[in-house]
Design an enzyme around this catalytic site. Structure first.
Site: not given
Lengths: 261, 261
Positions: B54, B113
């Site tokens: 994003d 992540y």
């Protein structure tokens, strides 16, 4: 009635046109003075910085002082109030109320600058605003050896860019340290000096890198210093890698006094 | 004739409107495809990313593939050619020529992540684009204990923001690690999962922080998972702190298989 505050701050210099106020430019001084004006509801408060960092130069331990008018605000509240209205690239870390005899520039006994240089061919994107760049072979030992010639009291005219207004260019270099950070593939330079001339750290770094790269002999610095001639050194390392790390108002600690070994 | 390249790259996401191409926006995909078009002198080359980060999200180990037309360029030259024309916020780190059966998304076995959260009242100015912010007390042990409930194969519907197009929300969480970096006064979260749903890491981090802050009981996660209901969790940690750290094309190493303990 005013109260004198001494404040220590960090800033990310990459979006500032340097420390010193300039018309129509975003500067550290201008930003802080605007915040103080908000706090006083319109009264001008001027700040003094320990030194004027250039455009793109960062600070981890810059120090300022100013005389705040009206009611005395406790230091802890002053920090919070200012940090709450500051943009995110300036953060105040310490605040003290000091005597009016204190002056950030005249009371300073020395300054510590740090410089980072990436040796990578392509710089880590997260460091691009925070490091110089020298993608060439360098010999660390040669630089370390050469750096010992900087220690002590010298006329640093050869390492001062024109534009400075100070005539006496004699300074005492207390400490130089050059280290390699293997993980980051970068070199970190530390300099502690009684005071720095205009662009002095960036010129010193560029000259030391030339020595590390073999473009200058290891024993070149005594000659360059003796020449008192800016033409002896041409390069200036980029602003990005430079951090004002600390200002000493106490005596320089013994472990950083290589001049007294 | 085309050659398939697999490339690993890092980028600083703060000046990109995310990975995926969008008209009139600066995106990672758009920037790389424009560079490839320069290299091919006008031919379009589309890239596939392992995932679409994003706006504001960073990558240390994003992976892409693309089919390059014409003469085969050796991997080392491909890296240099691309890095030379890239803006400084994207750097390619690795390049391999792969078989056409390789696909960055379908061949991936898992992803890693990392999320950074600053606990400082005012964030270090040098970290402002690279960390989330939670200036409240948190109990590290409570978060670590709660995180063990995430390990294993679950339907993660409760932790998926709407907007994702994927129906099957069952994933296997292999590894979660939560650590405090005392020096930086920040918490670092690591998650390794077979795949991540839309905003999943950021929702997980926000929920774990609520547990650490005592707003939720330590044993709340099994209930939330079982509910399969996004309304059970409201907060989403900010994009700034999130890094795509690594994509696994090999089997997940044993030391990261907490689900098989």
């Amino acid at each position: 009635m005013t109260t004198r505050y001494k404040m220590t701050l960090a800033y990310d210099g990459h979006l500032f046109h340097g420390f010193q106020s300039q018309p129509n430019q975003r500067t550290v001084q201008g930003t802080i003075e605007a915040a103080l004006k908000k706090m006083t509801k319109g009264q001008d408060v001027s700040i003094e910085g320990s030194g004027r960092t250039d455009s793109g130069v960062h600070a981890l331990g810059q120090v300022i002082h100013f005389d705040y008018p009206g009611t005395r605000i406790p230091p802890e509240r002053m920090i919070r109030a200012l940090n709450s209205i500051m943009p995110l690239d300036i953060v105040f870390k310490k605040c003290e109320i000091v005597d009016e005899s204190f002056h950030v520039r005249y009371s300073a006994k020395g300054k510590w600058y740090r410089y980072h240089v990436s040796l990578d061919r392509f710089v880590d994107p997260f460091k691009r605003f925070y490091t110089g760049h020298y993608p060439y072979p360098v010999n660390l030992e040669k630089m370390q050896q050469a750096a010992t010639d900087l220690i002590g009291t010298h006329d640093f005219t050869s390492f001062a860019a024109s534009g400075g207004q100070i005539k006496n260019k004699v300074r005492t270099m207390y400490y130089v340290n050059i280290q390699k950070d293997e993980q980051g593939n970068e070199i970190v330079f530390d300099f502690i000096c009684s005071g720095f001339l205009y662009n002095m750290v960036r010129i010193l770094v560029a000259t030391l890198l030339e020595i590390g790269n073999g473009k200058r002999p290891v024993d070149d610095l005594p000659r360059v210093i003796a020449a008192k001639d800016r033409e002896q050194v041409r390069e200036t390392a980029q602003a990005n890698g430079l951090f004002l790390y600390h200002v000493f108002y106490e005596d320089i600690p013994k472990k950083y006094r290589l001049d007294k070994d």
